[in-house]
Design an enzyme around this catalytic site. Structure first.
Site, short mmCIF file in Angstrom:
data_model
loop_
_atom_site.label_atom_id
_atom_site.label_comp_id
_atom_site.label_asym_id
_atom_site.label_seq_id
_atom_site.Cartn_x
_atom_site.Cartn_y
_atom_site.Cartn_z
N ASP A 43 0.84 -1.20 0.00
CA ASP A 43 0.00 0.00 0.00
C ASP A 43 0.87 1.24 0.00
OD1 ASP A 43 -2.69 1.44 0.59
OD2 ASP A 43 -1.33 2.18 2.14
N TYR A 48 2.30 10.00 -0.16
CA TYR A 48 3.39 9.46 0.64
C TYR A 48 4.75 9.80 0.03
CZ TYR A 48 -0.23 6.46 2.76
OH TYR A 48 -1.36 5.99 3.39
N SER A 131 -10.99 5.81 0.48
CA SER A 131 -10.25 5.85 1.74
C SER A 131 -10.76 7.02 2.57
CB SER A 131 -8.75 6.03 1.45
OG SER A 131 -8.01 6.12 2.64
N ASN A 132 -11.05 6.75 3.83
CA ASN A 132 -11.47 7.77 4.79
C ASN A 132 -12.86 8.36 4.51
OD1 ASN A 132 -8.97 7.77 6.37
ND2 ASN A 132 -8.05 8.65 4.54
N GLN A 153 -10.85 1.86 2.78
CA GLN A 153 -9.72 1.87 3.70
C GLN A 153 -10.01 2.93 4.76
OE1 GLN A 153 -5.37 3.57 3.29
NE2 GLN A 153 -5.50 1.67 2.10
N TRP A 179 -6.31 0.71 8.33
CA TRP A 179 -5.02 1.34 8.59
C TRP A 179 -5.01 1.70 10.08
CZ3 TRP A 179 -5.47 6.22 10.46
CH2 TRP A 179 -6.50 7.06 10.00
N SER A 225 6.00 -1.10 8.98
CA SER A 225 7.18 -1.25 9.82
C SER A 225 8.42 -1.12 8.95
CB SER A 225 7.18 -2.62 10.51
OG SER A 225 8.37 -2.78 11.28
N ILE A 231 8.64 -6.87 10.51
CA ILE A 231 7.96 -7.19 9.26
C ILE A 231 7.75 -8.70 9.15
CG2 ILE A 231 8.21 -7.22 6.74
CD1 ILE A 231 9.68 -4.49 7.02
N ASN A 234 5.08 -9.82 11.54
CA ASN A 234 3.74 -9.39 11.12
C ASN A 234 3.09 -10.36 10.14
OD1 ASN A 234 3.78 -7.12 12.73
ND2 ASN A 234 4.29 -5.70 11.09
#
Length: 281
Positions: A43, A48, A131-132, A153, A179, A225, A231, A234
């Site tokens: 993702d 970002y 998303s959101n 998301q 998230w 992470s 990682i 996870n």
């Protein structure tokens, strides 16, 4: 790995790696490490500023592109930009995106959704989503869409389980993705005695217990992470399962406590903000 099937038949891993707040170097290293651990869901987002790095990591990994599920998000200031999807593809150095989302319900998100629908019909993306977005905003999209959103998301963790929203999404056959699945590093959540007790029972960490709870609850998770050991841990979630009683006990921890909220002023700011995507390294 376990998988969800989106409402258009596309198969999506239930767990991946998120790259929020990672520099290009950090994102490239983390994604490469995750892919080496068997991760196949990545993702990222325009905002970002690490899409180029994610693309490099995918190439360096040697994992065939068709085995990787790549997810990214359009930022509001690009919703009216006719070539926004093409530029995103260029940054990621890929021919297609597996899942493309509108990052925020800001600006002209109807135009943004129609832009994604066009890319979907052209075969540039395999699925589209949001998303959101709130239930009200999702309903607005459902009224005008030609291609139904496949996924939402949003913030989900044991302290904020969004049970009513999930019931609505289930009715609409929209998958949910969490998230902040570990509560944004909230020590009070991570130190809950129940997680320690279950961790001792199953030989897992509190984080692994929480991530396993998400997956059994139907939440696709994207923990972020930079630590290779974290990682690896996870993704060590698929050799045990919580009982129904244990799932219910975690379900009872819901406090409707969110770590992220947006206001109309915040959303207006998002619409005005133009991420310097062309300056990515």
């Amino acid at each position: 790995m376990e998988y969800a099937v989106l409402n258009n038949g596309v198969k999506m891993p239930m767990e991946g790696i998120g790259t929020f707040l990672m520099s290009p170097d950090e994102a490239e290293s983390a994604v490469l490490s995750a892919l080496q651990c068997g991760c196949r869901l990545i993702d990222t987002a325009n905002a970002y500023l690490n899409e180029k790095a994610v693309g490099r990591a995918m190439k360096r990994s040697g994992v065939p592109r068709n085995e990787i599920f790549l997810e990214t998000k359009l930022w509001p200031s690009f919703y009216r930009q006719a070539d926004a999807v093409e530029k995103t593809l260029e940054r990621l150095d890929t021919d297609y995106i597996d899942l493309l989302l509108l990052h925020q319900p800001a600006g002209d998100y109807i135009a943004g959704y129609q832009l994604m629908e066009k890319a979907y019909k052209e075969g540039k993306v395999r699925a589209i989503g949001l998303s959101n977005f709130t239930e009200e905003q999702i309903r607005e999209i459902l009224k005008i869409c030609e291609v139904k959103p496949a996924l939402l998301q949003t913030e989900i963790h044991p302290y904020s389980q969004e049970k009513e929203l999930k019931r609505f999404l289930d009715q609409e056959k929209i998958v949910i993705q969490a998230w902040y699945p570990l509560g944004h590093g909230d020590k009070s959540l991570m130190e809950e005695p129940l997680f320690a007790k279950l961790g001792k029972k199953y030989g897992k960490s509190s984080a692994q217990i929480i991530l396993r709870w998400h997956i059994q609850a139907g939440d696709i998770v994207i923990p972020g992470s930079k630590n290779p050991a974290h990682i690896r841990d996870n993704f060590d979630l698929f050799d045990f399962a919580l009982t129904g009683e244990e799932m219910d006990r975690i379900g009872a921890m819901d406090r409707k406590k969110r770590y992220y909220t947006s206001t109309p002023e915040t959303l207006k700011g998002y619409a005005r903000m133009v991420p310097p995507v062309d300056e990515q390294k």
